[in-house]
Design a protein around this motif. Sequence first.
Motif, short mmCIF file in Angstrom:
data_model
loop_
_atom_site.label_atom_id
_atom_site.label_comp_id
_atom_site.label_asym_id
_atom_site.label_seq_id
_atom_site.Cartn_x
_atom_site.Cartn_y
_atom_site.Cartn_z
N SER A 1 55.39 6.71 54.80
CA SER A 1 54.50 5.97 53.91
C SER A 1 54.88 6.14 52.44
CB SER A 1 53.06 6.44 54.12
OG SER A 1 52.19 5.64 53.37
N ARG A 2 54.76 5.07 51.71
CA ARG A 2 54.96 5.06 50.26
C ARG A 2 53.86 4.19 49.66
NH1 ARG A 2 58.50 7.55 52.23
NH2 ARG A 2 60.59 7.98 51.55
N PRO A 3 53.50 4.43 48.40
CA PRO A 3 52.58 3.51 47.75
C PRO A 3 53.19 2.12 47.72
CG PRO A 3 52.87 5.50 46.44
CD PRO A 3 53.89 5.55 47.55
N ALA A 4 52.36 1.10 47.97
CA ALA A 4 52.84 -0.27 48.00
C ALA A 4 51.83 -1.18 47.33
CB ALA A 4 53.09 -0.72 49.43
N VAL A 5 52.33 -2.24 46.75
CA VAL A 5 51.50 -3.27 46.13
C VAL A 5 51.98 -4.60 46.70
CG1 VAL A 5 50.81 -4.38 43.97
CG2 VAL A 5 51.27 -1.92 44.00
N ILE A 6 51.02 -5.44 47.09
CA ILE A 6 51.34 -6.77 47.59
C ILE A 6 51.16 -7.77 46.46
CG2 ILE A 6 50.74 -8.57 49.26
CD1 ILE A 6 51.98 -6.09 50.57
N LEU A 7 52.12 -8.67 46.33
CA LEU A 7 52.09 -9.73 45.32
C LEU A 7 51.99 -11.06 46.05
CD1 LEU A 7 55.27 -8.46 43.42
CD2 LEU A 7 52.89 -7.74 43.05
N VAL B 1 48.34 -1.16 37.46
CA VAL B 1 48.36 -0.69 38.85
C VAL B 1 49.40 0.41 39.01
CG1 VAL B 1 48.92 -1.34 41.22
CG2 VAL B 1 47.45 -2.80 39.85
N LEU B 2 50.59 0.19 38.46
CA LEU B 2 51.65 1.21 38.58
C LEU B 2 51.24 2.50 37.87
CD1 LEU B 2 54.82 -1.02 38.07
CD2 LEU B 2 53.90 -0.11 40.21
N ASP B 3 50.63 2.37 36.70
CA ASP B 3 50.18 3.56 35.97
C ASP B 3 49.14 4.34 36.77
OD1 ASP B 3 51.89 3.06 33.85
OD2 ASP B 3 50.32 2.22 32.54
N ARG B 4 48.24 3.62 37.45
CA ARG B 4 47.22 4.31 38.27
C ARG B 4 47.88 5.06 39.42
NH1 ARG B 4 44.05 -0.37 37.49
NH2 ARG B 4 44.51 -1.10 39.60
#
Length: 123
Positions: free
Chosen positions: A71-77, A109-112
């Motif tokens: 698992s890694r942090p992920a963001v959906i665009l 989001v990346l900073d959080r």
Amino acid sequence: MLLVDNEPAALQALQRVLQGWGFSVAAAGDGARACAALQVRAADIWLLDYHLDDQDTGVALRERLVQMHGSRPAVILSADPGPTVRRAVHEAGLPLLIKPLKPLALKSVLDRLLAAGRVPGAA
């Protein structure tokens, strides 16, 4: 950072923004290229477009990547703000950013994620 988007112009533009913020970015146009990129070098965070080619989605790709790489942090665009996309992303427990992306929203989001200590070694 792994960035996946099937639209070449969007992929290149976002890659430039992220590199400008000091991130090392592996850019891929589809899931197969994303998997290949992670075989060469691990990524601490994944930014995945929701609608990919061949009926693939960023949520499904993330699940495959988790099985192969952990698992890694992920963001959906996504440019699709519809309820189906929102529901799928929410059920996956992932943040969703709607395109066209506002750089400050992405940076926030990346900073959080960085502040939460979930992304080791990022800029």
